[in-house]
Design a protein around this motif. Structure first.
Motif: not given
Length: 301
Positions: A264, A268-269, A294-297
């Motif tokens: 992460c 970004n994903t 924002r990131k989506y992890c």
């Protein structure tokens, strides 16, 4: 018997003396005796005149014998001054040579080359020891395509990508940095060996997201901005499947947990087993640019 005296100015040659080539005769010999008893022919008169013109000794004329060939003098040619031809001046033509640039990185953008960001990205790949190939642009409609794609073949440390992945340069660089800085050290710490190859399940693909929406947006795979990983093969030959490991597979669990947390920092994903059924057998990494930043992890379970 008394031999008669030769006339004045005439010398008798001995009888046993052969005639000499080019012997000299006196003018009296050609003109006859002094008393005029010998006639003076026209040919002899011409010989006398020729002798006088050639400047022979006075009273003598060199008369060639019959056996001596007469050589006719070549006519004198007046020598004209030789004029040396001057060479024509060399005309210098100035031609502007435009170098032929085959390397797309070196080709300037104004000539249809890559933008500066693309060139800088490839320079970083080379510093990391990434083996890749620049390929022609790919595309399928307005929503799918890569303007400057690369075919990723090998990462730092000799880690082979099977099969070679078609990606944009930015996701390629992020993936190479993650493997070199985090995945390879984590694997070596747990298995005391390095990574031989990584099995990728999807790179560029003109398709939509795999979710439950009726009209899902286009996937990052459609622009070569995502890569899916299914398994990792170690130098020892051991295969690490990304699927949720068994209960007693402690090292696999630890490694996959570390993959989720460390990746992460680069993408970004991050999606994987436990996110949904579409990602139950692989990790999905992309560089989706969200307006919120924002990131989506998803760490899964």
């Amino acid at each position: 018997m008394v031999e008669p005296l030769a006339p004045a100015g005439y010398m008798m040659a001995p009888a046993d003396t052969p005639p000499q080539m080019g012997s000299m005769r006196t003018v009296e010999q050609l003109s006859g005796y002094q008393d005029g008893s010998r006639p003076f022919s026209l040919a002899e008169e011409e010989e006398v005149q020729a002798a006088q013109q050639l400047g022979a000794p006075e009273g003598y004329l060199r008369v060639p014998d019959e056996a001596e060939p007469l050589v006719q003098a070549e006519p004198m040619v007046s020598a004209e001054p030789l004029v040396q031809a001057q060479p024509e001046p060399i005309r210098e033509e100035r031609v502007a040579y435009i170098p032929r640039i085959e390397d797309p990185i070196a080709k300037p953008q104004w000539a249809g080359g890559m933008p500066v960001s693309e060139r800088n990205c490839r320079q970083q790949l080379k510093r990391l020891g990434v083996v890749y190939e620049d390929i022609p642009a790919v595309g399928n409609g307005r929503s799918c395509g890569i303007a400057h794609p690369v075919k990723l073949k090998q990462l730092s440390g000799g880690i082979t990508i099977k099969p070679a992945a078609t990606l944009n340069c930015q996701i390629t660089l992020a993936f190479a940095q993650w493997v070199k800085n985090d995945l390879a050290p984590s694997t070596r710490a747990r298995y005391l060996t390095g990574i031989s190859s990584i099995q990728q399940m999807s790179s560029y693909s003109c398709r939509r997201m795999n979710n439950n929406d009726k009209n899902p947006p286009m996937s990052e795979h459609a622009v070569g901005n995502a890569i899916d990983i299914g398994s990792i093969t170690l130098n020892s030959g051991k295969l690490i499947d990304v699927r949720k490991p068994g209960f007693f597979a402690f090292r696999e669990k630890s490694l996959l947990t570390n993959v989720r947390s460390d990746s992460c920092k680069y993408f970004n994903t991050v999606l994987g087993p436990g996110t949904n059924r579409q990602h139950a057998d692989h990790f999905h990494f992309d560089l989706r640019d969200r307006k919120s930043g924002r990131k989506y992890c998803n760490m899964g379970r």
